[in-house]
Design a protein around this motif. Sequence first.
Motif, PDB file in Angstrom:
ATOM      1  N   GLY A   1      -2.704  24.098   0.086  1.00  0.00           N
ATOM      2  CA  GLY A   1      -2.404  23.531  -1.226  1.00  0.00           C
ATOM      3  C   GLY A   1      -1.982  22.079  -1.150  1.00  0.00           C
ATOM      4  O   GLY A   1      -1.530  21.507  -2.137  1.00  0.00           O
ATOM      5  N   ARG A   2      -2.123  21.468   0.006  1.00  0.00           N
ATOM      6  CA  ARG A   2      -1.680  20.089   0.188  1.00  0.00           C
ATOM      7  C   ARG A   2      -2.783  19.100  -0.162  1.00  0.00           C
ATOM      8  O   ARG A   2      -3.952  19.334   0.109  1.00  0.00           O
ATOM      9  N   ILE A   3      -2.371  17.978  -0.755  1.00  0.00           N
ATOM     10  CA  ILE A   3      -3.271  16.865  -1.022  1.00  0.00           C
ATOM     11  C   ILE A   3      -2.650  15.652  -0.335  1.00  0.00           C
ATOM     12  O   ILE A   3      -1.493  15.319  -0.587  1.00  0.00           O
ATOM     13  N   VAL A   4      -3.408  15.013   0.515  1.00  0.00           N
ATOM     14  CA  VAL A   4      -2.908  13.862   1.259  1.00  0.00           C
ATOM     15  C   VAL A   4      -3.796  12.668   0.939  1.00  0.00           C
ATOM     16  O   VAL A   4      -5.008  12.730   1.110  1.00  0.00           O
ATOM     17  N   ILE A   5      -3.173  11.595   0.445  1.00  0.00           N
ATOM     18  CA  ILE A   5      -3.905  10.354   0.200  1.00  0.00           C
ATOM     19  C   ILE A   5      -3.113   9.209   0.829  1.00  0.00           C
ATOM     20  O   ILE A   5      -1.896   9.287   0.981  1.00  0.00           O
ATOM     21  N   GLU A   6      -3.811   8.168   1.158  1.00  0.00           N
ATOM     22  CA  GLU A   6      -3.162   7.008   1.747  1.00  0.00           C
ATOM     23  C   GLU A   6      -3.290   5.837   0.784  1.00  0.00           C
ATOM     24  O   GLU A   6      -4.391   5.523   0.321  1.00  0.00           O
ATOM     25  N   ILE A   7      -2.138   5.240   0.434  1.00  0.00           N
ATOM     26  CA  ILE A   7      -2.127   4.066  -0.436  1.00  0.00           C
ATOM     27  C   ILE A   7      -1.232   3.005   0.200  1.00  0.00           C
ATOM     28  O   ILE A   7      -0.477   3.287   1.133  1.00  0.00           O
ATOM     29  N   GLU A   8      -1.314   1.808  -0.325  1.00  0.00           N
ATOM     30  CA  GLU A   8      -0.495   0.707   0.183  1.00  0.00           C
ATOM     31  C   GLU A   8       0.988   1.035  -0.042  1.00  0.00           C
ATOM     32  O   GLU A   8       1.349   1.561  -1.107  1.00  0.00           O
ATOM     33  N   PRO A   9       1.833   0.723   0.937  1.00  0.00           N
ATOM     34  CA  PRO A   9       3.271   1.017   0.803  1.00  0.00           C
ATOM     35  C   PRO A   9       3.911   0.419  -0.456  1.00  0.00           C
ATOM     36  O   PRO A   9       4.727   1.075  -1.108  1.00  0.00           O
ATOM     37  N   GLU A  10       3.535  -0.814  -0.819  1.00  0.00           N
ATOM     38  CA  GLU A  10       4.118  -1.443  -2.010  1.00  0.00           C
ATOM     39  C   GLU A  10       3.723  -0.681  -3.272  1.00  0.00           C
ATOM     40  O   GLU A  10       4.531  -0.472  -4.172  1.00  0.00           O
ATOM     41  N   LEU A  11       2.480  -0.250  -3.354  1.00  0.00           N
ATOM     42  CA  LEU A  11       2.021   0.524  -4.500  1.00  0.00           C
ATOM     43  C   LEU A  11       2.780   1.843  -4.589  1.00  0.00           C
ATOM     44  O   LEU A  11       3.185   2.270  -5.671  1.00  0.00           O
ATOM     45  N   LYS A  12       3.003   2.461  -3.451  1.00  0.00           N
ATOM     46  CA  LYS A  12       3.763   3.722  -3.405  1.00  0.00           C
ATOM     47  C   LYS A  12       5.195   3.503  -3.909  1.00  0.00           C
ATOM     48  O   LYS A  12       5.702   4.292  -4.722  1.00  0.00           O
ATOM     49  N   ARG A  13       5.840   2.422  -3.455  1.00  0.00           N
ATOM     50  CA  ARG A  13       7.210   2.127  -3.913  1.00  0.00           C
ATOM     51  C   ARG A  13       7.242   1.906  -5.418  1.00  0.00           C
ATOM     52  O   ARG A  13       8.122   2.419  -6.112  1.00  0.00           O
ATOM     53  N   GLU A  14       6.272   1.142  -5.932  1.00  0.00           N
ATOM     54  CA  GLU A  14       6.223   0.876  -7.370  1.00  0.00           C
ATOM     55  C   GLU A  14       6.015   2.165  -8.161  1.00  0.00           C
ATOM     56  O   GLU A  14       6.658   2.378  -9.189  1.00  0.00           O
ATOM     57  N   LEU A  15       5.121   2.994  -7.687  1.00  0.00           N
ATOM     58  CA  LEU A  15       4.851   4.253  -8.366  1.00  0.00           C
ATOM     59  C   LEU A  15       6.098   5.129  -8.413  1.00  0.00           C
ATOM     60  O   LEU A  15       6.476   5.636  -9.472  1.00  0.00           O
TER      61      LEU A  15
END
Length: 64
Positions: free
Chosen positions: A7-21
Amino acid sequence: MSIGNSGRIVIEIEPELKRELHSVLRLEGTNLKTWFLVQVEELLAEKVQKSLPLEHGTQDRELQ
């Protein structure tokens, strides 16, 4: 991207985008998992609603 059976979903995004989100979601009083599940439900409901008129139209033609 592979699709596994968990049931896991793994995506990779930029660290700054992750912090903002995470920051925006925290301000809205939610978290990434809850937000994601709401988005998924809305997308799937939209797709089902869009397909209903087509199915109904097909049934009407079959009756004639």
